[in-house]
Design an enzyme around this catalytic site. Structure first.
Site: not given
Length: 381
Positions: A272, A356, A358
């Site tokens: 990001c 992202h 995660e």
């Protein structure tokens, strides 16, 4: 009898949305974005990348699973406020320890319900992310002209370095792993051999958990850490975290540091804002997007393999792929608008993605990237 509005959302163009307020009272000025995720409102509220933004949820049922301490991505909510279709209801979930409205009131965050979020989302898409004032007054007294004037006077995110505001105050070690059903978060393990320094531009906790899960012994440093402070930990890899604000503004101090790290030939992985920081350090440029990408259902294509991943995103700036220098390869693109979503440096263990991996919330299609980082450190050994 029609209920009197207790909250209003004033856009800089003079448009006003009325609704029922919940959470804290008062007013806040911010940029307005929309998020298309169907779950994870608590993780979104506590994602530091949402600093100085009010989030409109396109999914109408927000608050129905309550709040619990395990789902925080930061110690406190960071998003300035939220806009929802239906007023939050009593939570119905075995993990809930409080409800959304009470949690927001305790944490000083404003919400407005009963808004036509479809109309609002269309306005954001067509006109770009507007500057707004979100106000909550239980008595329903609003000085509309004043609110509009404040929205118009707000300078916005361009040129604004917010990483300094959300970064950690001092370094710390992270050893918590991913959450597992009926087990909670994994604790410290002896099989974390890779020394990793994570630069915190606004890092989510689940990113740090994912690094630890892949074998990283993680030390988190503030966004303003110097090269000397980073190398003092003898890292085998450096991670560049997500975060809010204008990457060009944060880059004024972060980019020179990253460039010096690139000279050390260490494996580097960015997510990001970290992706944008790396791109700037390599000589590319970033641009402000019309309304950004915010949600947990964004398709991204790996241009090198043809594989499509459904990803979680949260960004209002993007790397301009046309400015990537020779030797820097575009690896991923958005299938929504073709914008850049990843890069790597040819023949070097340096890569980053705009989305992202995660998740939290979102799909886990891209979790393999953390293992790719670990493999790069193993190869370097």
């Amino acid at each position: 009898m029609e209920q009197k509005p207790t909250a209003c959302l004033a856009l800089a163009d003079g448009t006003i949305f009325y609704g029922q307020g919940f959470g804290a009272t008062g007013e806040v000025v911010a940029e307005l974005v929309f998020n298309t995720a169907m779950t994870g409102y608590q993780e979104i509220m506590t994602d530091p990348s949402y600093a100085a933004q009010v989030v409109t949820f396109t999914f109408p049922h927000i608050g129905n699973t309550g709040i619990n301490p395990e789902d925080d991505e930061a110690p406190e909510p960071v998003a300035a406020g939220i806009v929802v279709k239906w007023d939050p209801t009593e939570p119905s979930n075995w993990r809930a320890t409080s409800d959304l409205a009470d949690w927001m009131a305790r944490r000083g965050r404003i919400g407005i319900g009963g808004v036509d979020t479809r109309r609002l989302t269309r306005a954001i898409r067509q006109q770009g992310a507007p500057h707004v004032v979100l106000a909550h007054d239980p008595q329903g007294n609003f000085d509309i002209e004043s609110l509009i004037a404040k929205a118009r006077a707000w300078p916005g995110l361009v040129g604004l370095d917010l990483a300094r505001e959300v970064t950690c105050a001092q370094s710390y070690r992270w050893d918590e792993g991913l959450w597992r059903w009926n087990e909670g978060f994994g604790g410290d393990r002896p099989d974390r051999p890779f020394r990793v320094v994570a630069l915190d531009y606004g890092a989510k906790r689940n990113i740090l958990r994912s690094l630890a899960e892949s074998g990283a012994d993680v030390t988190v440093l503030p966004a303003t850490a110097t090269v000397e402070e980073i190398l003092a930990h003898d890292p085998e890899g450096v991670f560049l975290s997500n975060g809010p604000g204008d990457p060009a503004a944060t880059g004024e101090y972060a980019v020179p540091t990253i460039r010096r790290l690139l000279d050390r030939d260490l494996p580097i992985f960015g997510i990001c804002l970290g992706h944008q920081m790396l791109a700037l350090a390599l000589g590319a440029e970033t641009i402000k997007m019309n309304h950004g990408h915010h949600g947990a259902n964004h398709p991204v294509k790996d241009v090198e393999t043809g594989k499509v991943e459904i990803t979680s995103m949260n960004h209002g700036f993007a790397v301009d792929a046309q400015t990537l220098p020779q030797g820097v390869i575009e690896t991923h693109v958005s299938l929504f608008d073709g914008s850049n979503c990843g890069l790597r440096v040819a023949d070097r263990p340096v890569f980053s993605v705009q989305y992202h991996p995660e998740a939290s919330p979102g799909p886990q299609d891209s979790a393999y990237l953390f293992q790719r980082f670990a493999d790069a450190m193993q190869t370097r050994r």
